[in-house]
Design a protein around this motif. Structure first.
Motif, PDB file in Angstrom:
ATOM      1  N   ASN A 248       0.828  -1.210   0.000  1.00 54.83           N
ATOM      2  CA  ASN A 248       0.000   0.000   0.000  1.00 54.83           C
ATOM      3  C   ASN A 248       0.863   1.261   0.000  1.00 54.83           C
ATOM      4  O   ASN A 248       0.540   2.245  -0.687  1.00 54.83           O
ATOM      5  CB  ASN A 248      -0.918   0.009   1.219  1.00 54.83           C
ATOM      6  CG  ASN A 248      -1.884   1.177   1.205  1.00 54.83           C
ATOM      7  OD1 ASN A 248      -2.749   1.283   0.346  1.00 54.83           O
ATOM      8  ND2 ASN A 248      -1.717   2.086   2.147  1.00 54.83           N
ATOM      9  N   ASP A 249       1.974   1.228   0.734  1.00 51.68           N
ATOM     10  CA  ASP A 249       2.892   2.373   0.741  1.00 51.68           C
ATOM     11  C   ASP A 249       3.505   2.582  -0.647  1.00 51.68           C
ATOM     12  O   ASP A 249       3.639   3.725  -1.119  1.00 51.68           O
ATOM     13  CB  ASP A 249       4.005   2.166   1.768  1.00 51.68           C
ATOM     14  CG  ASP A 249       3.502   2.249   3.206  1.00 51.68           C
ATOM     15  OD1 ASP A 249       2.398   2.792   3.423  1.00 51.68           O
ATOM     16  OD2 ASP A 249       4.219   1.758   4.106  1.00 51.68           O
TER      17      ASP A 249
ATOM     18  N   THR B  48       0.868   4.115  -2.898  1.00 50.95           N
ATOM     19  CA  THR B  48       0.689   5.539  -2.598  1.00 50.95           C
ATOM     20  C   THR B  48       1.796   6.367  -3.237  1.00 50.95           C
ATOM     21  O   THR B  48       1.555   7.430  -3.825  1.00 50.95           O
ATOM     22  CB  THR B  48       0.669   5.765  -1.076  1.00 50.95           C
ATOM     23  OG1 THR B  48      -0.401   4.995  -0.501  1.00 50.95           O
ATOM     24  CG2 THR B  48       0.468   7.235  -0.745  1.00 50.95           C
TER      25      THR B  48
END
Length: 221
Positions: free
Chosen positions: A39-40, A43
């Motif tokens: 997810n990082d 992003t």
């Protein structure tokens, strides 16, 4: 402005892939830490894609940033996909396969020969922070299709100073295999002016490697 189709298609894949893994990581055998890292990465890739595709911020810096993000994200997502595919306790349904881009594998033949041909590399296109290559069969140099029983092209490469001698064989770093004979490699601004050294080899459906071809080198711009 001319955008890379490969980078933009990866953006759409990563968007769906990260969301699906976040929602189903336990059932897929993916750890929560892996899901959070994914997810990082998504992003970060999203922010860099927005800068890359904006007429206001498009330029050498945004090109370098998106290339660097891709070179980090792609091996990570391929690692998770491979982890899921190789887990015998996971039964993927149709929705899983679509979201994760894991198609049903075709049955393998009982005997597949190890490739005997050594592929060489030529340059097709070279522009700022991107080089397009062609891994070809030297016996049929104009043919774009892979030889019979070859499913992927293995790649080894190393980047040196422009005036450095040819690296030792042990210096080359294995890359993720390419599925097509024509492929792109992306670079960052700190690599401009350095020399890329590359060699290729064919892989069969069992991942068995044939002999390596001649070393190819080019200066990154």
């Amino acid at each position: 402005m001319k955008y890379s189709t490969k980078l933009l298609l990866y953006y759409f894949f990563l968007k769906e892939f990260a969301a699906y893994v976040a929602a189903h990581f336990a059932e897929l055998g993916v750890s929560e830490d892996q899901s959070n890292e994914l997810n990082d990465l998504w992003t970060d890739y999203l922010a860099k894609t927005e800068a890359y595709t904006s007429p206001i911020t498009y330029g050498p810096a945004s090109n370098s940033n998106i290339n660097g993000a891709y070179n980090i994200c792609f091996p990570f997502t391929e690692g998770i996909r491979g982890q899921i595919k190789s887990n015998p306790s996971i039964a993927l349904d149709g929705t899983d396969r679509l979201a994760l881009d894991i198609p049903v594998e075709k049955p393998k033949r009982g005997h597949i020969p190890i490739p005997s041909i050594s592929p060489n590399i030529s340059l097709i296109n070279k522009k700022e922070l991107m080089i397009e290559f062609f891994a070809f069969n030297p016996e049929l140099p104009a043919k774009k299709a892979k030889p019979k029983d070859v499913t992927q092209i293995g790649i080894k490469m190393v980047i040196t100073d422009a005036d450095a001698p040819e690296p030792r064989p042990a210096s080359y770093v294995m890359q993720l295999p390419e599925t097509k004979t024509i492929f792109e490699k992306f670079f960052t601004s700190d690599q401009v002016g350095k020399k890329l050294w590359m060699k290729a080899f064919y892989l069969n459906a069992r991942g068995e490697a044939g002999p390596e071809g001649e070393v190819f080198s080019v200066v990154i711009i």
